[in-house]
Scaffold this active site. Structure first.
Site, mmCIF file in Angstrom:
data_model
loop_
_atom_site.group_PDB
_atom_site.id
_atom_site.type_symbol
_atom_site.label_atom_id
_atom_site.label_comp_id
_atom_site.label_asym_id
_atom_site.label_seq_id
_atom_site.Cartn_x
_atom_site.Cartn_y
_atom_site.Cartn_z
ATOM 1 N N ASP A 9 -35.374 6.796 -14.933
ATOM 2 C CA ASP A 9 -34.043 6.274 -14.722
ATOM 3 C C ASP A 9 -33.473 7.416 -14.651
ATOM 4 O O ASP A 9 -33.381 8.576 -15.038
ATOM 5 C CB ASP A 9 -33.640 5.429 -15.764
ATOM 6 C CG ASP A 9 -33.580 6.148 -17.197
ATOM 7 O OD1 ASP A 9 -34.520 7.011 -17.686
ATOM 8 O OD2 ASP A 9 -32.647 5.924 -18.015
ATOM 9 N N GLU A 20 -34.557 6.072 -20.401
ATOM 10 C CA GLU A 20 -34.306 7.015 -21.456
ATOM 11 C C GLU A 20 -32.914 7.344 -21.468
ATOM 12 O O GLU A 20 -32.331 7.754 -22.749
ATOM 13 C CB GLU A 20 -35.011 8.301 -21.026
ATOM 14 C CG GLU A 20 -34.956 9.587 -21.741
ATOM 15 C CD GLU A 20 -33.762 10.442 -21.579
ATOM 16 O OE1 GLU A 20 -33.746 11.373 -22.549
ATOM 17 O OE2 GLU A 20 -32.908 10.354 -20.768
#
Ligand SMILES: [Zn+2]
Length: 325
Positions: free
Chosen positions: A82, A176
């Site tokens: 991400d 994350e």
């Protein structure tokens, strides 16, 4: 064959922004699509022995078997797919060849520049090729770079069986940037002796500790009345927000701290007269100082309520991750 840079440009072109407001795991469908349509096929194309996508937690786990009978430790490499909470629609990566050390014009039309004055470490990259955006989106090199590095290393090992190694595993995970991805990581699926996260800042840098991290939320509760009859009654949430922030130590902010010093950072603030919300992050390497900062933050809310003699704010903190050291 695709080069590492081509792979990097291909990956960064794809929107995989995570979303803190979401309740799904992963937080966005774009991450699921990237994992299943791009990363899983690419790992299989490299020639890993096993590639699995875990639908429960959004992690891809790849395995390259040991190619030696000698006792060798197994090693894992981890990266996140991400990207941080900035525009990721229509990302247009561009390569600046042989960077000459000057300000980089990202976008002629909108006059967006990456300036040496703002990023003094650009001088370390003179003569290198840089990958930049058109200034309207994030590039998302954090952490597509980590994914590419691991992919290329694995491809190299597959292509060079003369290099003997123990079992090597990789894990690519979601979310994350919003601090939740690792919560669902299934360690049993990743049986290695040592593991490294490839998510660093500069070439050759090894990090062995991180902040302890929490998010802090302040819900403000004001009283809105006509200005003509406001005396002694009105409680303005914009003013409450300023008062709350003023109760926190003014020098403990990212722009005044470095190294192991912790901080409070006001990430966003939205106020009407009668309602408001502030989002903070709280960081400290030291566990005790971290706990103290969270307690101080909660106390600031209590103090404000005492000053007003009513509940004008509702303060909460939520741990996000802990110092790995
Ligand atoms: Zn990262």
């Amino acid at each position: 064959m695709e080069s590492m840079v081509e792979r990097f440009v291909r990956y960064t072109s794809i929107n995989t922004r995570s979303n803190e407001e979401s309740t799904t795991i992963p937080s966005t469908q774009t991450q699921v699509d990237f994992a299943t349509n791009v990363l899983v096929p690419d790992l299989k194309a490299i020639g890993l022995d096993e590639v699995i996508y875990n639908r429960e937690n959004g992690f891809i786990i790849g395995t390259l078997h040991a190619n030696t009978d000698e006792k060798a430790p197994s090693i894992g490499f981890i990266a996140h797919m991400d990207t941080a909470d900035y525009n990721a629609e229509n990302i247009k990566p561009r390569i600046v060849e042989n960077y000459d050390g000057s300000d980089i014009c990202l976008n002629e039309e909108h006059q967006i520049f990456t300036r040496r004055a703002d990023f003094p470490n650009l001088k370390n990259y003179i003569g290198k090729s840089l990958v930049v955006t058109d200034g309207l989106t994030l590039l998302g090199g954090d952490d597509k770079a980590g994914i590419c590095e691991i992919m290329e290393a694995l491809a190299y090992l597959v292509a060079h069986p003369e290099i003997k190694h123990g079992r090597i595993m990789c894990a690519f995970g979601p979310d994350e940037e919003i601090g939740t991805g690792a919560d669902h990581f299934d360690v049993k699926q990743f049986p290695v002796d040592y593991a490294y996260t490839i998510d660093g800042e500069s070439l050759g840098q090894l990090e062995y500790e991180t902040f302890n991290a929490a998010g802090g939320t302040v819900i403000l509760k004001g009283v809105s009345v006509h200005t003509g009859t406001a005396k002694g009654i009105m409680i303005n949430c914009a003013k409450l927000a300023m008062q709350f922030d003023a109760l926190l130590p003014g020098a403990a902010v990212p722009e005044y701290t470095c190294g192991r010093q912790g901080f409070f950072m006001l990430m966003s603030m939205e106020t009407q007269v009668d309602t408001g919300k502030m989002n903070y992050i709280i960081r400290d390497h030291d566990k005790e100082l971290f706990e103290a900062k969270k307690a101080f933050f909660l106390q600031a809310g209590q103090t404000l309520n005492e000053i007003y003699g009513r509940e004008v704010c509702e303060v909460s903190v939520k741990d996000q991750y802990y110092n790995m050291y």
